[in-house]
Design an enzyme around this catalytic site. Structure first.
Site, PDB file in Angstrom:
ATOM      1  N   GLY A 147     -14.678  18.956   5.780  1.00 36.69           N
ATOM      2  CA  GLY A 147     -15.877  20.413   5.950  1.00 36.69           C
ATOM      3  C   GLY A 147     -15.192  22.390   5.345  1.00 36.69           C
ATOM      4  O   GLY A 147     -15.704  22.099   3.856  1.00 36.69           O
ATOM      5  N   ALA A 148     -13.718  21.643   4.961  1.00 40.12           N
ATOM      6  CA  ALA A 148     -13.038  22.351   4.103  1.00 40.12           C
ATOM      7  C   ALA A 148     -13.132  21.915   3.003  1.00 40.12           C
ATOM      8  O   ALA A 148     -13.267  23.168   2.130  1.00 40.12           O
ATOM      9  CB  ALA A 148     -11.484  22.410   4.701  1.00 40.12           C
ATOM     10  N   ARG A 160      -8.128   3.675  -3.510  1.00 39.53           N
ATOM     11  CA  ARG A 160      -6.779   4.185  -3.452  1.00 39.53           C
ATOM     12  C   ARG A 160      -6.474   3.443  -4.405  1.00 39.53           C
ATOM     13  O   ARG A 160      -5.385   4.029  -5.044  1.00 39.53           O
ATOM     14  CB  ARG A 160      -5.738   3.590  -1.344  1.00 39.53           C
ATOM     15  CG  ARG A 160      -6.460   4.103  -0.567  1.00 39.53           C
ATOM     16  CD  ARG A 160      -5.272   3.513   0.157  1.00 39.53           C
ATOM     17  NE  ARG A 160      -5.830   3.539   1.733  1.00 39.53           N
ATOM     18  CZ  ARG A 160      -5.611   3.562   3.173  1.00 39.53           C
ATOM     19  NH1 ARG A 160      -4.340   2.580   3.028  1.00 39.53           N
ATOM     20  NH2 ARG A 160      -5.706   3.985   3.643  1.00 39.53           N
ATOM     21  N   GLU A 183      -7.146   2.315 -29.128  1.00 40.19           N
ATOM     22  CA  GLU A 183      -7.702   2.182 -29.947  1.00 40.19           C
ATOM     23  C   GLU A 183      -6.533   1.132 -30.856  1.00 40.19           C
ATOM     24  O   GLU A 183      -6.847   0.514 -31.592  1.00 40.19           O
ATOM     25  CB  GLU A 183      -7.245   3.900 -31.151  1.00 40.19           C
ATOM     26  CG  GLU A 183      -8.879   4.198 -30.542  1.00 40.19           C
ATOM     27  CD  GLU A 183      -8.555   4.869 -29.691  1.00 40.19           C
ATOM     28  OE1 GLU A 183      -8.822   6.600 -29.991  1.00 40.19           O
ATOM     29  OE2 GLU A 183      -7.864   5.468 -28.787  1.00 40.19           O
ATOM     30  N   GLY A 242     -10.271  13.554   8.580  1.00 40.58           N
ATOM     31  CA  GLY A 242     -11.349  13.738   8.939  1.00 40.58           C
ATOM     32  C   GLY A 242     -12.280  14.844   9.092  1.00 40.58           C
ATOM     33  O   GLY A 242     -12.396  15.389   7.380  1.00 40.58           O
ATOM     34  N   ARG A 293      -3.327  -1.919  -0.197  1.00 40.49           N
ATOM     35  CA  ARG A 293      -2.667  -3.905   0.475  1.00 40.49           C
ATOM     36  C   ARG A 293      -3.644  -4.560  -0.485  1.00 40.49           C
ATOM     37  O   ARG A 293      -4.498  -4.241  -0.530  1.00 40.49           O
ATOM     38  CB  ARG A 293      -2.657  -4.215   1.901  1.00 40.49           C
ATOM     39  CG  ARG A 293      -1.153  -2.633   2.224  1.00 40.49           C
ATOM     40  CD  ARG A 293      -1.457  -3.410   4.308  1.00 40.49           C
ATOM     41  NE  ARG A 293      -2.563  -2.396   4.396  1.00 40.49           N
ATOM     42  CZ  ARG A 293      -2.909  -1.964   5.022  1.00 40.49           C
ATOM     43  NH1 ARG A 293      -2.248  -0.538   4.327  1.00 40.49           N
ATOM     44  NH2 ARG A 293      -3.722  -1.432   5.663  1.00 40.49           N
TER      45      ARG A 293
END
Length: 366
Positions: A300-301, A187, A56, A295, A210
């Protein structure tokens, strides 16, 4: 009732807010557009960095005296507190703004109340204009305030049949150079990038940004329960960006720089670390958004723990027929337990398809 001109101005404010992604934490991203009394654009701005002027203020400075009698469009309810900067609600009133439209109410108890202050000053206030779009753009900060943890995006690259590597474990490169460049944008928009010990061992990733001018390097985080995957000389320990290696409380981490070690309790069930404790520790360090590049096992966790807020998949027009799937055991045993997603965007990135999705309403209520 919002008019077509109101929608156009607020959509511009949302686009402006997105320019602050990756540089405002622990503050939200916010955009603001000011129209004069005749409905002409006279000022705009966005929150650029924590501690700097709010959106603002940038917009009012650009508008100058032309703001008097005009309308301000803000993606988040104007703040009503004094921190490193003054309250935006009072700045808007003092500038002579006659009408304020904002998209999302401020859930932060320390800053909320701006709408009431504006109304008390005689300013007409309307809430909820393009609320869903503004919520999506500010999801990281809103998640952090509402849930007390960072917002987590799981990113992966896979073949069209869902494989992240071939049967012989080769995986470079499944996705195209264009997709890999796009990951650097993700990223740059995140406060932290997270991988597990399997990725650290297999790829020795550097995890920096990068190819994006002016990008703020995210915190690099490796989950290395036994402190065996990251060794001296690993690329993730270079000087590009700060790094945390999360290890178990009883792990021998003497070979790692002491300032890079984050000790966490082990998970109550199964191998690995307590993921809730990890996110709490990152939140305490000002991290509001995490990009998970780990991965299938680590993904999955996080899915099993209900901690994935968004999925970004890069699907390459490639078939393998064998090899590890993008997602390992996520605690889902029957179709009725499947995590249903709402696709929010599909975009061609070079030869690949980028699919963005979020958990559906049923999961959000859990």
């Amino acid at each position: 009732m919002a008019t077509a001109a109101d929608i156009t101005a607020m959509r511009r404010a949302i686009a402006l807010a997105a320019r602050g992604l990756g540089s405002t934490s622990p503050n939200p991203v916010v955009g603001c557009v000011v129209l004069d009394a005749a409905g002409q654009p006279v000022g705009e701005g966005f929150h650029q960095r924590a501690g700097g002027p709010h959106a603002e203020i940038h917009a009012l400075r650009a508008a100058g005296d032309r703001a008097r009698g005009g309308t301000a469009y803000v993606t988040l309810e104007p703040c009503d507190h004094t921190g490193r900067t003054g309250p935006c609600s009072r700045a808007l009133a003092e500038a002579g703004i006659a009408r304020v439209l904002y998209a999302v109410g401020d859930p932060n108890p320390q800053a909320t109340g701006g709408a009431d202050t504006l109304r008390a000053a005689g300013v007409r206030v309307e809430a909820g204009v393009l609320a869903a779009e503004a919520e999506a753009g500010n999801a990281a900060w809103l998640t952090s305030v509402r849930q007390g943890r960072p917002h987590l995006t799981w990113k992966y690259a896979a073949t069209l049949d869902g494989r992240v590597a071939a049967a012989d474990a080769t995986s470079r490169w499944i996705s195209s150079a264009a997709s890999r460049a796009d990951v650097h944008r993700l990223r740059a928009e995140a406060d932290a990038v997270l991988v597990g010990s399997g990725t650290a061992r297999a790829d020795d990733p550097q995890l920096g940004v990068r190819g994006i001018d002016g990008a703020v390097q995210p915190l690099r985080v490796v989950l290395d329960t036994r402190a065996t995957a990251v060794r001296p000389g690993a690329r993730v320990l270079d000087a590009t960006a700060p790094t945390l290696i999360a290890v178990a409380e009883d792990a021998d981490a003497g070979h790692l720089p002491a300032e890079a070690v984050l000790r966490l309790p082990r998970a109550a069930a199964g191998p690995g670390l307590d993921l809730g404790a990890l996110l709490a520790a990152l939140h305490g360090r000002g991290v509001r958004s995490v990009l998970l590049e780990g991965g299938p096992v680590l993904a999955g966790a996080f899915v099993a723990a209900g901690l994935v807020d968004k999925v970004v998949g890069y699907l390459a027009p490639v078939l393998l027929g064998a090899g590890p799937a993008a997602l390992a055991d996520a605690g889902i045993h029957t179709l009725a337990e499947a995590l249903r997603l709402d696709v929010t965007e599909t975009v061609r990135i070079g030869p690949d398809l980028r699919v963005t999705a979020v958990p559906g309403p049923a999961r959000k209520e859990n």
